[in-house]
Design an enzyme around this catalytic site. Structure first.
Site, PDB file in Angstrom:
ATOM      1  N   GLY A  54      38.648   1.130 -25.976  1.00 45.81           N
ATOM      2  CA  GLY A  54      39.091   1.620 -24.451  1.00 45.81           C
ATOM      3  C   GLY A  54      39.583   2.627 -24.675  1.00 45.81           C
ATOM      4  N   SER A  55      39.135   3.632 -24.406  1.00 44.45           N
ATOM      5  CA  SER A  55      39.945   4.634 -24.779  1.00 44.45           C
ATOM      6  C   SER A  55      41.133   5.178 -23.473  1.00 44.45           C
ATOM      7  CB  SER A  55      39.120   6.034 -24.712  1.00 44.45           C
ATOM      8  OG  SER A  55      38.415   6.514 -24.082  1.00 44.45           O
ATOM      9  N   ASN A  56      40.752   4.859 -22.227  1.00 43.90           N
ATOM     10  CA  ASN A  56      41.368   4.901 -20.574  1.00 43.90           C
ATOM     11  C   ASN A  56      42.720   4.149 -21.212  1.00 43.90           C
ATOM     12  OD1 ASN A  56      39.578   6.952 -19.872  1.00 43.90           O
ATOM     13  ND2 ASN A  56      39.060   5.591 -18.993  1.00 43.90           N
ATOM     14  N   ASP A  57      42.859   2.864 -21.481  1.00 43.55           N
ATOM     15  CA  ASP A  57      43.575   1.946 -22.031  1.00 43.55           C
ATOM     16  C   ASP A  57      44.498   2.135 -23.080  1.00 43.55           C
ATOM     17  OD1 ASP A  57      43.421   0.578 -18.727  1.00 43.55           O
ATOM     18  OD2 ASP A  57      42.754  -1.311 -19.647  1.00 43.55           O
ATOM     19  N   HIS A  61       0.929  -1.240  -0.079  1.00 46.52           N
ATOM     20  CA  HIS A  61       0.271  -0.053  -0.086  1.00 46.52           C
ATOM     21  C   HIS A  61       1.243   1.272   0.077  1.00 46.52           C
ATOM     22  CE1 HIS A  61      -1.962   2.823   1.927  1.00 46.52           C
ATOM     23  NE2 HIS A  61      -2.853   3.303   1.182  1.00 46.52           N
ATOM     24  N   ARG A  87      30.190  -3.686 -18.724  1.00 47.00           N
ATOM     25  CA  ARG A  87      30.463  -4.355 -17.106  1.00 47.00           C
ATOM     26  C   ARG A  87      30.306  -5.842 -16.196  1.00 47.00           C
ATOM     27  NH1 ARG A  87      31.907   1.296 -16.714  1.00 47.00           N
ATOM     28  NH2 ARG A  87      34.024   1.703 -17.599  1.00 47.00           N
ATOM     29  N   CYS A 118      34.250   3.282 -25.972  1.00 49.24           N
ATOM     30  CA  CYS A 118      33.185   3.917 -24.425  1.00 49.24           C
ATOM     31  C   CYS A 118      34.346   4.263 -23.905  1.00 49.24           C
ATOM     32  CB  CYS A 118      33.327   2.628 -23.807  1.00 49.24           C
ATOM     33  SG  CYS A 118      32.416   0.994 -24.218  1.00 49.24           S
ATOM     34  N   ARG A 153      30.664  -7.269 -21.329  1.00 46.01           N
ATOM     35  CA  ARG A 153      32.176  -7.592 -20.919  1.00 46.01           C
ATOM     36  C   ARG A 153      32.866  -8.083 -19.986  1.00 46.01           C
ATOM     37  NH1 ARG A 153      35.708  -2.899 -19.714  1.00 46.01           N
ATOM     38  NH2 ARG A 153      35.646  -3.151 -17.652  1.00 46.01           N
ATOM     39  N   GLU A 156      41.925  -1.891 -26.840  1.00 46.34           N
ATOM     40  CA  GLU A 156      42.841  -0.711 -25.868  1.00 46.34           C
ATOM     41  C   GLU A 156      44.529  -0.996 -25.646  1.00 46.34           C
ATOM     42  OE1 GLU A 156      40.687  -2.274 -22.347  1.00 46.34           O
ATOM     43  OE2 GLU A 156      40.709  -3.736 -22.355  1.00 46.34           O
TER      44      GLU A 156
END
Length: 811
Positions: A707-710, A426, A516, A757, A584, A686
């Site tokens: 994977g632009s960061n790695d 409720h 992820r 990403c 992934r 990556e």
């Protein structure tokens, strides 16, 4: 007593004689039951048999006792400014009806129908006696719970008492207030009564189902909730019920449709009392035995049966429905008790408010979150509606449970916190109707929250609601998606939390570009997969004890990992179906894996885990192969058993082509064969080797995700986690940009899909333009950056068209 002598047929009807067009004669609840008995019972839906005491009979009762003018006089005295005399007004009106007499012809008609019902079963059969107002369950207003129902009534005298009490409940305090709020004329509404054969759910279970996801309004889902005993505990929110999420397309296509199951505590069981001195004492709550608390109330076949019926009901009515169901503990049969339109989500949402907490706070309690908002205020602990004067407008109501008697009070509250209840309780339903924030099922909010203290209530964590000490800082942002058009470049999301999936599915998107698994393994599973595979030989007794606690429902420890991972992935895949959801496979580093329960026994110590035993290298290794098997089993369940073939898989940190081949072969050995049942397997781009050898990688994988960061850190030789050099990390540096351009170009030449990403395309319009210039297929954004990202891509595409830019190629 004299009666008006109206024809008996106008006083009573069999359920199979009424339908949805008879709301004005039998009320919404009874009309709906008749409609289902006529049109859906032939399709296999079981609905208890019975009869209806019509609105005409109600008016005969009123007029035979000359009550109209008296009721008008009583209701005219109601203080409509502050409703200070609501209790007194309601009591006087109810006393009028309770002290009146049922006309003889109506008594005889009820007796005849009841005896006819008994002839089909046993003498003095037990029945449910339910109120059904003639304006009830309309699409614009739900009278659910405003009027009384009585269960397990046997014998004609008890039945007549219950019928009269139903009549009187038309003037419950809450019902009077509800009609005032909705603008209904009190004397234009009658009270019909439905009498049905009693389903003995006190010996089994009962609950509620929605043919959508009630928080977001997502319509490809059926939510079934329930608990042991009578369903009133679930409706009132007196227990935390079991929850089953059923995906409609899987159900329709004969796949395993239960994408998520949540075991509730089910602390109480409502059963019939042996005391039968009055209708009020027919039911009682007892403590649920511990063994039953740990059991599911329904097996999978029963969940599917209820879901099939929900589909039929929704299709028949052509709208989202709120359905009550019950299981008979004597016959083990399932029944539908009633169905009404769901009145909260009437159309697609176009405007959202996004909230974000700007500081950390001390958590007091948590439970199921309703409303996806943040608010703050003074906590007021009320244990009864009679304490309503303590609650000021804007205060936060903290109580054990709520029922319709609380409705007038709840309207004043800025938020609601209850100890008990689930998503269909409720408190949850009313909070959605009011657009209020609620945390239901907090277990002990009334004990841990102090009366009068300032608290902050946040329900932005998907299905989780948290109550914090003090007033925290937060930000609000209005997101209007009504005029947002997707660009030619595909716009996808990065998402790891299944709890947010249904809400986010309404945002403009082309699917999930990166899901992820680490978030789910960390937050939901918590156990190292190899500790489950080798549970019996674990040396760490503390870890073993924790694993036993988490997996006590799973004799097969591996199944705990497989089922939980499959449910999480399936929830996101269902939310975005049929769009691609790229999952992934796990990419924990050794130090992160070691932090999982039991992880220390299976993880080596590495000086630089960022460049160590991670990603693809784990999957075919003797150290982790069996753990990877569990991941593959979960993905197999999602794709092959649940039918969610929109799930694509992606391999992270794959250093060489040879390593890629080993992983593909390992996956095939575990039952995930590339291109079988449409399975696509992608690889993260990556590592510089992925770019340099892109042509060869393209031969064994179906696509790439940059994977632009790695890739940036490995191109520039920077550990982005190092405080000393992290300031040098820059995706816009010419070197990583050159690598990204090369990767896009080579993927395009190989006719492979290519996406990226990362945060940069939303933060920097020039970076988005750079990617679009080079012809990237898709860009994936975190949800909070999605709208800005779309805007930047549109600008980039527009600029390219205006200047006829064709891009440049890197070789």
């Amino acid at each position: 007593m004299e009666s008006i002598n109206l024809p008996a047929l106008s006083l009573l009807k069999n359920f199979n004689e009424v339908g949805i067009t008879d709301v004005s004669r039998v009320g919404g609840k009874n009309a709906s039951l008749g409609e289902m008995i006529q049109h859906l019972a032939p399709k296999g839906i079981k609905i208890p048999e019975g009869f209806v005491i019509t609105a005409c009979a109600f008016w005969e009762f009123i007029d035979a006792n000359n009550l109209r003018e008296k009721l008008v006089a009583i209701l005219s005295q109601l203080n409509r400014n502050d409703f200070s005399n609501l209790r007194e007004t309601g009591s006087q009106a109810r006393d009028l009806l309770l002290n009146a007499k049922i006309p003889d012809d109506l008594k005889e008609s009820i007796k005849d129908e009841y005896e006819n019902l008994c002839r089909h079963t046993v003498k003095n059969i037990s029945v449910a006696v339910r109120s059904s107002a003639t304006a009830e369950d309309l699409p614009t207003a739900s009278f659910a719970g405003q009027h009384n129902s009585y269960l397990n009534i046997s014998g004609i005298e008890n039945l007549l008492i219950a019928v009269q009490q139903c009549f009187a409940s038309l003037f419950n305090d809450r019902a009077i207030k509800y009609r005032e709020d909705k603008g209904f004329d009190h004397m234009a509404i009658a009270l019909s009564v439905g009498v049905q054969r009693m389903v003995r759910s006190d010996l089994a279970c009962a609950g509620v189902a929605f043919t959508n996801e009630p928080e977001s309004g997502f319509q490809n889902l059926i939510l079934i909730t329930g608990s042991w005993g009578l369903g009133e505990n679930v409706v009132q929110g007196a227990v935390n019920p079991d929850e089953f999420y059923v995906f409609k397309p899987s159900l329709k296509n004969n796949f395993y449709p239960i994408i998520q199951k949540k075991l509730g505590s089910k602390s109480n069981t409502m059963i019939y009392s042996d005391e039968k001195s009055s209708t009020e004492s027919f039911i009682m709550n007892i403590d649920t035995p511990d063994e039953k608390k740990q059991r599911w109330i329904l097996n999978d076949a029963e969940v599917k049966q209820i879901a099939d019926w929900c589909l039929l009901i929704e299709e028949h009515y052509g709208q989202v429905m709120d359905i009550e169901w019950a299981k008979d503990g004597i016959t083990n049969e399932l029944f539908v008790l009633q169905a009404r339109p769901e009145t909260i989500h009437t159309g697609k949402q176009n405007v959202f408010k996004e909230y974000s907490l700007k500081e950390k706070g001390k958590k007091i309690v948590e439970g199921a979150g309703i409303g996806s908002r943040i608010t703050s205020g003074v906590a007021r602990i009320l244990l009864s509606p009679t304490e309503s004067d303590k609650l000021q407008p804007g205060d936060i109501l903290v109580t054990t449970i709520t029922n319709p008697d609380w409705d007038p009070i709840m309207k004043k509250a800025s938020a609601i916190v209850t100890d008990k209840g689930g998503r269909t309780s409720h408190a949850a339903i009313v909070a959605r109707e009011l657009g209020a924030v609620a945390v239901v099922g907090s277990m002990d909010g009334t004990k841990k929250i102090k009366d009068g203290e300032i608290i902050t209530v946040s329900t932005i964590g998907g299905k989780d609601g948290i109550v914090y000490e003090g007033k925290l800082k937060w930000e609000e942002q209005t997101v209007d998606i009504s005029n947002i058009k997707l660009p030619e470049t595909q716009v996808m999301m990065i998402l790891g939390d299944p709890e947010k999936a249904f809400h986010l599915s309404f945002y403009p998107n082309n699917g999930i570009g990166l899901m992820r698994l680490e978030f789910i393994i960390n937050s939901t599973i918590q156990i190292h997969p190899m500790a489950l595979v080798k549970f019996n030989s674990l040396k760490d007794e503390n870890a073993k004890r924790k694993i036993e606690e988490l997996t006590h429902h799973f004799p097969d420890k591996e199944k705990y990992f497989i089922d939980n991972l499959a449910q999480a992935v399936a929830t996101i895949a269902a939310a975005f179906y049929p769009k691609d959801v790229i999952v992934r496979m796990s990419d924990f580093k050794t130090n992160e894996y070691a932090n999982l329960i039991g992880g220390n026994e299976f993880e080596p110590h590495e000086e630089n885990p960022m460049l160590g035993f991670r990603g693809a290298s784990r999957y075919y290794s003797d150290y982790y192969r069996e753990g990877f098997r569990l991941e593959c089993e979960a993905m197999k369940k999602v794709r092959n058993e649940m039918g969610l073939t929109n799930v694509k898989l992606m391999i992270p940190f794959c250093r060489t082509v040879e390593e890629g081949k080993k992983v593909i072969a390992q996956m095939e050995q575990f039952g995930l064969k590339r291109r079988e049942n449409g399975l696509e397997i992608y690889v993260m781009a990556e590592i510089p080797s992925n770019v340099i050898c892109a042509d060869e990688f393209a031969k064994i994988f179906d696509g790439f995700s940059i994977g632009s960061n790695d890739l940036t850190q490995l191109t520039l030789g920077i550990d982005r986690d190092s405080a000393l050099v992290s300031n040098l990390f820059d995706e816009k540096n010419e070197a990583p940009k050159t690598m990204i351009a090369m990767m896009i170009n080579r993927a395009k030449n190989a006719k492979s899909k290519i996406g990226l990403c990362g945060q940069a395309p939303s933060d920097f319009p020039e970076f988005a333009q750079f990617l679009v210039e080079h012809g990237i297929d898709s860009i994936s954004f975190n949800p909070d950056a999605l709208i800005k990202g779309i805007e930047n891509i549109h600008k980039a595409e527009k600029k390219i068209k205006q200047h006829h830019i064709t891009g440049f190629q890197y070789q």
